[in-house]
Design an enzyme around this catalytic site. Structure first.
Site, mmCIF file in Angstrom:
data_model
loop_
_atom_site.group_PDB
_atom_site.id
_atom_site.type_symbol
_atom_site.label_atom_id
_atom_site.label_comp_id
_atom_site.label_asym_id
_atom_site.label_seq_id
_atom_site.Cartn_x
_atom_site.Cartn_y
_atom_site.Cartn_z
ATOM 1 N N SER A 1 2.365 7.190 9.344
ATOM 2 C CA SER A 1 3.240 6.201 8.522
ATOM 3 C C SER A 1 4.491 6.842 9.284
ATOM 4 O O SER A 1 4.463 6.213 10.536
ATOM 5 C CB SER A 1 3.043 6.589 7.079
ATOM 6 O OG SER A 1 4.334 5.462 6.642
ATOM 7 N N ASP B 1 -4.807 -2.332 6.549
ATOM 8 C CA ASP B 1 -3.425 -1.913 5.710
ATOM 9 C C ASP B 1 -2.628 -2.166 5.038
ATOM 10 O O ASP B 1 -1.640 -3.124 5.004
ATOM 11 C CB ASP B 1 -2.919 -0.802 6.800
ATOM 12 C CG ASP B 1 -1.369 0.455 6.003
ATOM 13 O OD1 ASP B 1 -1.187 -0.322 5.174
ATOM 14 O OD2 ASP B 1 -1.008 0.694 7.257
ATOM 15 N N HIS C 1 -3.709 2.339 4.418
ATOM 16 C CA HIS C 1 -3.006 3.276 4.560
ATOM 17 C C HIS C 1 -2.686 4.732 4.536
ATOM 18 O O HIS C 1 -2.897 5.482 4.005
ATOM 19 C CB HIS C 1 -1.283 2.713 4.115
ATOM 20 C CG HIS C 1 -0.351 3.206 4.771
ATOM 21 N ND1 HIS C 1 0.179 3.663 5.494
ATOM 22 C CD2 HIS C 1 0.552 4.644 4.268
ATOM 23 C CE1 HIS C 1 1.105 3.747 5.918
ATOM 24 N NE2 HIS C 1 1.631 4.763 4.800
#
Length: 360
Positions: A149, A279, A310
């Site tokens: 991330s 995502d 994600h």
């Protein structure tokens, strides 16, 4: 670009479902989903860029061959970062020295310094400085940077900082990241247009506000309480607390400067990016941009998957059997495999090159 046959369980073949499952459920029993124990970490305070103190954990196995240095996403702290600690267990068991750290304004690093985040602009140097001190502590000089991330974006900045470093006693091998944030402006604009996105953004914003109050109470006089009160979104946090300290006139200007997407063409060390087309936190249009940019840089290996959500990548039992994985942590398994094959290639192992071409 690698073509992947990754597959999740049927009920997780949806980006939002995978993301929610990992965020709300997978962390409850993660320790039962890996066969390896927690490494014997030592707590260390590193000196990062601009001498900012960075809190971290270090574990060095016997006969360690390489070092992995990693951090996590937009909020949290080491103790609760079970996904990163899963990597630590797996990597240590495979002979890697492991260095995990609370990045700027997070966890115990936030207690040590009032320095705020910069989305990679200064965290890249932190990676390099941490690597230097880790080697001095006895970690192998071959160092890999990783994250996921927003932490993935930080690790990419670390790769750039490493390739610009003149240090000769460190072998900066490259980086490997999962679902990195690559265009905050587009993705935040997209995120708040959907109910699931608005829910996620609201939760992250709440955690950022808690972080800001923690900094306020730990470092009296450094932060304006009224500004913290006004910071009710991710964009608001950066507007009220970050950009002024970094010298930017607007949040958009800040996001453009720290963009991981604009960074990709500049990378000159082996870099592995795992990115899911479904995502739900990032703008879908980014997929084509990432494919185009990565195809033009031979140093980047992009693994673009149809599923994954994600930072999810929970694999089905069939998928585990196909890859001969010991557990469900598909993305970490691919990253560790890629690092091993890349090291072998750099050592002149042509057979490993052939294997790597069909890795995923």
């Amino acid at each position: 670009m690698f073509k992947s046959t990754y597959n999740p369980p049927c009920f997780l073949k949806n980006g939002a479902a995978m993301t929610a499952y990992v965020a709300l459920w997978a962390g409850r029993n993660w320790e039962n989903k890996t066969i390896h124990p927690e490494p014997p970490y030592q707590q260390i305070v590193f000196s990062g860029g601009q001498d900012v103190p960075i809190f971290g954990w270090v574990a060095i196995p016997e006969n360690a061959h390489s070092t992995i240095i990693g951090t996590y996403g937009i909020t949290g702290e080491l103790e609760q970062q079970w996904f990163l600690r899963t990597l630590g267990r797996k990597a240590y068991a495979q002979g890697y020295a492991v260095v995990l750290f609370d990045w700027r304004a997070h966890g115990k690093t936030a207690e040590l310094s009032p320095t705020l985040t910069s989305d990679g602009l200064y965290e890249g140097e932190d990676f390099v400085k941490i690597a230097t001190e880790a080697v001095q502590l006895g970690c192998p000089r071959k160092c890999w940077f990783t994250g996921y991330s927003l932490g993935g974006q930080l690790a990419l900045w670390g790769v750039k900082a490493a390739q610009e470093s003149s240090l000769s006693d460190i072998d900066f091998a490259g980086g490997a990241v999962i679902c990195p944030s690559l265009d905050s402006w587009r993705s935040l604009t997209y995120l708040v247009t959907h109910p699931f996105g608005r829910y996620v953004e609201s939760r992250i914003a709440g955690e950022l506000k808690k972080l800001a109050w923690k900094l306020h109470h730990s470092h009296d006089g450094h932060f304006d309480a009224a500004a913290i009160e006004r910071a009710n979104s991710i964009w608001g946090f950066d507007q009220e607390l970050v950009i002024g300290r970094l010298g930017f006139n607007s949040v958009e200007e800040y996001y453009q400067a720290s963009s991981g997407l604009h960074l990709l063409p500049k990378l000159q060390k082996p870099t592995f990016i795992i990115y899911a087309a479904d995502d739900p936190l990032f703008h879908p249009d980014l997929v084509d941009d990432i494919k185009t940019i990565c195809s033009q840089n031979s140093h980047i290996d992009l693994c673009l998957t149809k599923y994954g959500g994600h930072v999810g990548y929970i694999s089905s039992q069939k998928c585990q059997n196909q890859f001969q994985d010991p557990d469900q942590w598909w993305a970490w398994n691919r990253i560790l495999e890629w690092m091993e094959k890349t090291e072998n290639i750099n050592n002149g192992d042509q057979k490993s090159l052939e294997v790597l071409n069909g890795l995923v």
